[in-house]
Design a protein around this motif. Structure first.
Motif, PDB file in Angstrom:
ATOM      1  N   PRO A 361     -57.745  84.362 -60.751  1.00 58.77           N
ATOM      2  CA  PRO A 361     -57.858  83.389 -61.013  1.00 58.77           C
ATOM      3  C   PRO A 361     -58.381  82.261 -59.705  1.00 58.77           C
ATOM      4  CG  PRO A 361     -56.276  84.107 -62.417  1.00 58.77           C
ATOM      5  CD  PRO A 361     -56.438  84.916 -61.283  1.00 58.77           C
ATOM      6  N   THR A 362     -57.683  82.387 -58.737  1.00 54.06           N
ATOM      7  CA  THR A 362     -57.893  81.564 -57.573  1.00 54.06           C
ATOM      8  C   THR A 362     -58.662  81.873 -56.598  1.00 54.06           C
ATOM      9  OG1 THR A 362     -55.793  82.197 -56.733  1.00 54.06           O
ATOM     10  CG2 THR A 362     -55.694  80.260 -58.156  1.00 54.06           C
ATOM     11  N   LEU A 363     -59.244  83.098 -56.421  1.00 61.71           N
ATOM     12  CA  LEU A 363     -59.861  83.727 -55.437  1.00 61.71           C
ATOM     13  C   LEU A 363     -61.284  84.420 -55.956  1.00 61.71           C
ATOM     14  CD1 LEU A 363     -59.897  84.407 -52.326  1.00 61.71           C
ATOM     15  CD2 LEU A 363     -58.680  86.470 -53.054  1.00 61.71           C
ATOM     16  N   SER A 364     -62.511  84.054 -55.195  1.00 60.00           N
ATOM     17  CA  SER A 364     -63.518  84.684 -55.659  1.00 60.00           C
ATOM     18  C   SER A 364     -64.336  85.047 -54.440  1.00 60.00           C
ATOM     19  CB  SER A 364     -64.624  83.848 -56.625  1.00 60.00           C
ATOM     20  OG  SER A 364     -63.785  83.599 -57.672  1.00 60.00           O
ATOM     21  N   GLY A 365     -65.189  85.986 -54.473  1.00 58.16           N
ATOM     22  CA  GLY A 365     -66.044  86.294 -53.124  1.00 58.16           C
ATOM     23  C   GLY A 365     -67.500  86.344 -53.732  1.00 58.16           C
ATOM     24  N   TYR A 366     -68.267  86.098 -52.687  1.00 55.81           N
ATOM     25  CA  TYR A 366     -69.724  85.919 -52.850  1.00 55.81           C
ATOM     26  C   TYR A 366     -70.737  86.390 -51.739  1.00 55.81           C
ATOM     27  CZ  TYR A 366     -67.904  82.039 -55.459  1.00 55.81           C
ATOM     28  OH  TYR A 366     -67.396  81.323 -56.467  1.00 55.81           O
ATOM     29  N   ALA A 367     -71.882  87.040 -52.156  1.00 57.03           N
ATOM     30  CA  ALA A 367     -72.765  87.572 -51.368  1.00 57.03           C
ATOM     31  C   ALA A 367     -74.275  87.454 -51.620  1.00 57.03           C
ATOM     32  CB  ALA A 367     -72.530  89.170 -50.871  1.00 57.03           C
ATOM     33  N   SER A 368     -75.234  86.994 -50.940  1.00 60.25           N
ATOM     34  CA  SER A 368     -76.412  86.879 -51.341  1.00 60.25           C
ATOM     35  C   SER A 368     -77.566  87.089 -50.248  1.00 60.25           C
ATOM     36  CB  SER A 368     -76.446  85.045 -51.628  1.00 60.25           C
ATOM     37  OG  SER A 368     -76.438  84.355 -50.522  1.00 60.25           O
ATOM     38  N   PHE A 369     -78.886  87.016 -50.620  1.00 63.25           N
ATOM     39  CA  PHE A 369     -80.123  87.262 -49.756  1.00 63.25           C
ATOM     40  C   PHE A 369     -80.976  86.502 -50.291  1.00 63.25           C
ATOM     41  CE2 PHE A 369     -84.181  88.882 -49.246  1.00 63.25           C
ATOM     42  CZ  PHE A 369     -84.368  89.040 -47.957  1.00 63.25           C
ATOM     43  N   ARG A 370     -81.660  85.878 -49.632  1.00 62.74           N
ATOM     44  CA  ARG A 370     -82.701  84.911 -50.287  1.00 62.74           C
ATOM     45  C   ARG A 370     -84.022  84.870 -49.062  1.00 62.74           C
ATOM     46  NH1 ARG A 370     -79.629  80.862 -48.055  1.00 62.74           N
ATOM     47  NH2 ARG A 370     -80.492  79.052 -46.700  1.00 62.74           N
ATOM     48  N   THR A 371     -85.214  84.438 -49.662  1.00 58.00           N
ATOM     49  CA  THR A 371     -86.374  84.269 -48.559  1.00 58.00           C
ATOM     50  C   THR A 371     -86.686  82.800 -48.374  1.00 58.00           C
ATOM     51  OG1 THR A 371     -87.971  84.255 -50.287  1.00 58.00           O
ATOM     52  CG2 THR A 371     -87.570  86.448 -49.587  1.00 58.00           C
ATOM     53  N   ASP A 372     -87.303  82.578 -47.337  1.00 52.99           N
ATOM     54  CA  ASP A 372     -87.772  80.999 -47.165  1.00 52.99           C
ATOM     55  C   ASP A 372     -88.826  81.029 -46.360  1.00 52.99           C
ATOM     56  OD1 ASP A 372     -87.313  78.401 -46.831  1.00 52.99           O
ATOM     57  OD2 ASP A 372     -86.125  78.596 -44.826  1.00 52.99           O
ATOM     58  N   PHE A 373     -89.826  81.318 -47.244  1.00 52.65           N
ATOM     59  CA  PHE A 373     -91.375  81.392 -46.633  1.00 52.65           C
ATOM     60  C   PHE A 373     -91.927  79.911 -46.311  1.00 52.65           C
ATOM     61  CE2 PHE A 373     -91.526  85.411 -49.400  1.00 52.65           C
ATOM     62  CZ  PHE A 373     -91.124  86.225 -48.324  1.00 52.65           C
ATOM     63  N   THR A 374     -92.852  79.855 -45.245  1.00 51.84           N
ATOM     64  CA  THR A 374     -93.403  78.897 -44.821  1.00 51.84           C
ATOM     65  C   THR A 374     -94.556  78.250 -45.764  1.00 51.84           C
ATOM     66  OG1 THR A 374     -94.490  77.478 -42.778  1.00 51.84           O
ATOM     67  CG2 THR A 374     -94.910  80.123 -43.390  1.00 51.84           C
ATOM     68  N   GLY A 375     -94.724  76.882 -45.647  1.00 51.92           N
ATOM     69  CA  GLY A 375     -95.800  76.220 -46.408  1.00 51.92           C
ATOM     70  C   GLY A 375     -97.047  75.993 -45.620  1.00 51.92           C
ATOM     71  N   SER A 376     -96.824  76.397 -44.220  1.00 52.60           N
ATOM     72  CA  SER A 376     -97.913  75.943 -43.432  1.00 52.60           C
ATOM     73  C   SER A 376     -99.186  77.083 -43.711  1.00 52.60           C
ATOM     74  CB  SER A 376     -97.568  76.140 -41.848  1.00 52.60           C
ATOM     75  OG  SER A 376     -98.369  76.328 -40.993  1.00 52.60           O
ATOM     76  N   ASP A 377    -100.269  76.258 -43.625  1.00 54.19           N
ATOM     77  CA  ASP A 377    -101.422  77.080 -44.066  1.00 54.19           C
ATOM     78  C   ASP A 377    -102.255  77.108 -42.776  1.00 54.19           C
ATOM     79  OD1 ASP A 377    -103.819  78.191 -44.969  1.00 54.19           O
ATOM     80  OD2 ASP A 377    -104.217  76.815 -46.700  1.00 54.19           O
ATOM     81  N   PRO A 378    -102.470  78.224 -42.193  1.00 54.97           N
ATOM     82  CA  PRO A 378    -103.406  78.483 -41.053  1.00 54.97           C
ATOM     83  C   PRO A 378    -104.985  77.889 -41.272  1.00 54.97           C
ATOM     84  CG  PRO A 378    -102.956  80.493 -41.796  1.00 54.97           C
ATOM     85  CD  PRO A 378    -101.919  79.761 -42.542  1.00 54.97           C
ATOM     86  N   ASP A 379    -105.329  78.201 -42.388  1.00 58.38           N
ATOM     87  CA  ASP A 379    -106.810  77.706 -42.671  1.00 58.38           C
ATOM     88  C   ASP A 379    -106.852  76.168 -42.656  1.00 58.38           C
ATOM     89  OD1 ASP A 379    -107.544  80.514 -42.742  1.00 58.38           O
ATOM     90  OD2 ASP A 379    -106.946  80.666 -44.537  1.00 58.38           O
ATOM     91  N   THR A 380    -105.730  75.547 -43.238  1.00 53.84           N
ATOM     92  CA  THR A 380    -105.801  73.940 -43.362  1.00 53.84           C
ATOM     93  C   THR A 380    -104.527  73.728 -42.567  1.00 53.84           C
ATOM     94  OG1 THR A 380    -106.720  74.262 -45.664  1.00 53.84           O
ATOM     95  CG2 THR A 380    -105.978  72.165 -44.966  1.00 53.84           C
ATOM     96  N   PRO A 381    -104.750  73.238 -41.322  1.00 58.52           N
ATOM     97  CA  PRO A 381    -103.563  73.128 -40.242  1.00 58.52           C
ATOM     98  C   PRO A 381    -103.162  71.667 -40.759  1.00 58.52           C
ATOM     99  CG  PRO A 381    -105.458  73.156 -39.091  1.00 58.52           C
ATOM    100  CD  PRO A 381    -105.904  73.601 -40.563  1.00 58.52           C
ATOM    101  N   SER A 382    -101.816  71.463 -40.372  1.00 57.58           N
ATOM    102  CA  SER A 382    -101.125  70.051 -40.565  1.00 57.58           C
ATOM    103  C   SER A 382    -100.940  69.720 -39.206  1.00 57.58           C
ATOM    104  CB  SER A 382    -100.024  70.170 -41.266  1.00 57.58           C
ATOM    105  OG  SER A 382     -98.936  69.123 -41.341  1.00 57.58           O
ATOM    106  N   ASP A 383    -100.899  68.190 -39.203  1.00 56.11           N
ATOM    107  CA  ASP A 383    -100.412  67.548 -37.832  1.00 56.11           C
ATOM    108  C   ASP A 383     -99.151  67.212 -37.967  1.00 56.11           C
ATOM    109  OD1 ASP A 383    -103.166  67.449 -37.069  1.00 56.11           O
ATOM    110  OD2 ASP A 383    -103.829  65.820 -38.324  1.00 56.11           O
ATOM    111  N   ILE A 384     -98.290  67.380 -38.822  1.00 60.55           N
ATOM    112  CA  ILE A 384     -97.024  66.897 -38.814  1.00 60.55           C
ATOM    113  C   ILE A 384     -96.168  67.888 -38.758  1.00 60.55           C
ATOM    114  CG2 ILE A 384     -97.311  64.565 -39.748  1.00 60.55           C
ATOM    115  CD1 ILE A 384     -96.190  65.635 -42.247  1.00 60.55           C
ATOM    116  N   THR A 385     -96.637  69.162 -38.917  1.00 60.67           N
ATOM    117  CA  THR A 385     -95.860  70.463 -39.308  1.00 60.67           C
ATOM    118  C   THR A 385     -96.505  71.790 -38.827  1.00 60.67           C
ATOM    119  OG1 THR A 385     -94.546  72.068 -40.751  1.00 60.67           O
ATOM    120  CG2 THR A 385     -96.416  70.664 -41.687  1.00 60.67           C
ATOM    121  N   PHE A 386     -96.077  72.450 -37.802  1.00 50.68           N
ATOM    122  CA  PHE A 386     -97.002  73.564 -37.211  1.00 50.68           C
ATOM    123  C   PHE A 386     -96.375  74.690 -37.503  1.00 50.68           C
ATOM    124  CE2 PHE A 386     -97.576  69.504 -34.673  1.00 50.68           C
ATOM    125  CZ  PHE A 386     -98.858  69.354 -34.815  1.00 50.68           C
TER     126      PHE A 386
END
Length: 453
Positions: A361-386
């Motif tokens: 009741p007082t102890l728990s364990g956790y494990a996880s995996f996640r992706t974090d893909f970029t929103g940068s578009d090489p076909d429409t480049p951004s000047d504030i994120t590269f």
């Protein structure tokens, strides 16, 4: 003609290093799932859109807020982030672009307001840093360009590159949630978001011999702030022992902002010398967050184990002007220069899975995996994120009770890499159009300390 070609190669090298250094350093400015918040939610990698875990539901799914048993306050302000960046350019030079930094990742403060007249309805609040990144990277090379030209003394070359960025994006939210029946929650959070970003860089290349004198200086420094508003709505419900969640986050509405830009392009000692510079202040500044749709579920195969899954789609953001600069004339003559700062993002689909196991009741364990893909578009480049990083994270940890407080400890490891192909051309060098490949590796290790009271 050979010395002019050699000088052009030197200048192209400095420009390419500047572009790549800036792109590599901005490892979090076009990703959406880099940071997570809450106690259990942090260890589960944010895969809690369809779960009821802690007060961070004000962000992950406002509909889950009335289903939380305790009116707790969360403070998760101690996430230590050790990040490593290793860049290996192939330009015939040895340049140290490795960078190691230790910082504190964004935290989260939230709670439920104790208004009893609301009955089963709930008001909540949250304050957290949605994005934060700060870096200064510089590198230099003297007398290392052995491939440039056999007749050019290599100890008479100087190349410098420097990149700086300071980005923060604060969100403040007020959440209203309503309980429908006993297993359905519906809620919405109104956010005010303040974004401040300062970034820029310069490259400099110089040669000086009896027959060759050349200098190129490229400088661009920009800063802006913007205030915008957005809504996030969510519903959580349970069906045959499985909980589900749906969320929608509106595209942000930019209200007001201001910024400034410095641009300097100087070239002397080459076949097309030029000088063009401008400094513009008091510019209007705009920033747009994308529309996003989230889906999550949680299932307990036994009494002590729960599996959490979530996915979220971030819609594209069409190209828009962040700061609209006035065109300026090249002081050395020639055509008028335009240098607006623009931004655009492609659509991104992220997903994560987490496992929670209760030992007592007082102890728990956790494990996880996640992706974090970029929103940068090489076909429409951004000047504030590269950035063009696709990141991946694994997290593991535990939570336990100390009196009336829940303490969470965990470790998270993230990684990503990419190769850039830059074409160089020079007489007597490799075949025209042959690309030089520059590779980079990004690694991060985070120590998570969070508590709820």
């Amino acid at each position: 003609m050979q010395t002019i070609g050699a000088r052009a190669r030197l200048l192209a090298l400095a420009a390419a290093l500047t572009l790549f250094t800036g792109a590599s350093a901005r490892a979090q400015d076009s990703n959406y799932w880099t940071y997570q918040w809450g106690t259990a939610a942090n260890l589960l990698g944010g895969a809690v859109i369809g779960s009821v875990v802690d007060i961070s539901a004000t962000y992950y799914n406002p509909g889950a807020l009335p289903l939380i048993e305790q009116a707790e306050i969360i403070v998760t302000s101690k996430v230590f982030d050790l990040a490593s960046l290793k860049v290996e350019p192939d330009f015939g030079t040895q340049v140290d672009l490795d960078n190691l930094r230790l910082s504190i990742a964004p935290g989260f403060v939230g709670g439920r307001l104790p208004f009893k007249f609301l009955g089963s309805d709930v008001l909540g609040y949250s304050l957290f840093t949605r994005q934060r990144f700060k870096a200064t990277i510089d590198a230099g090379a003297v007398g290392t360009l052995d491939e440039v030209n056999d007749t050019l003394p290599t100890d008479d070359f100087l190349g410098l590159v420097r990149f700086e960025e300071d980005l923060t994006d604060y969100w403040v939210g007020l959440t209203f949630s309503k309980l429908l029946g006993s297993k359905v929650g519906l809620g919405v959070t109104l956010y005010g978001a303040y974004r401040s970003q300062r970034f820029g860089g310069q490259s400099q290349a110089q040669t000086f011999t009896d027959t060759t004198q050349a200098i190129v200086l490229n400088q661009t420094y920009s800063s802006y702030w913007n205030f915008r508003m957005l809504l996030k709505a969510g519903v959580t419900f349970e069906f045959h022992g499985v909980s589900f969640g749906l969320t929608v986050t509106s595209r942000s509405l930019s209200l007001f902002g201001s910024g400034r830009v410095l641009v300097n392009r100087t070239r002397f000692g080459i076949s097309d010398p030029a000088f063009g510079a401008t400094f513009q202040d008091g510019l209007g500044a705009t920033f747009r967050s994308p529309l996003s749709l989230g889906l999550g579920t949680a299932y307990s195969p036994d009494q002590n184990t729960t599996v959490h899954f979530a996915t979220e789609y971030y819609a594209p953001v069409s190209q828009y002007v962040v700061m609209d600069l006035e065109p300026f004339d090249n002081q050395s003559g020639g055509e008028t220069i335009t240098a607006d700062l623009e931004d655009a993002r492609k659509g991104v689909l992220n997903a994560g899975i987490g496992v929670e196991h209760t030992f007592s009741p007082t102890l728990s364990g956790y494990a996880s995996f996640r992706t974090d893909f970029t929103g940068s578009d090489p076909d429409t480049p951004s000047d504030i994120t590269f950035t063009r990083w696709n990141l991946y994270f694994i997290t593991a940890g535990t939570s336990f009770q100390i009196g009336t407080a829940d303490l969470t400890l965990g470790l998270a490891y993230g990684w990503g890499s990419r190769d850039d192909s830059i074409v160089t051309r020079d007489e007597g060098d490799r075949d025209p159009g042959t690309p030089r490949i520059t590779s980079a590796q990004y690694r991060t290790l985070r120590f998570i300390i969070a508590f709820a009271i």
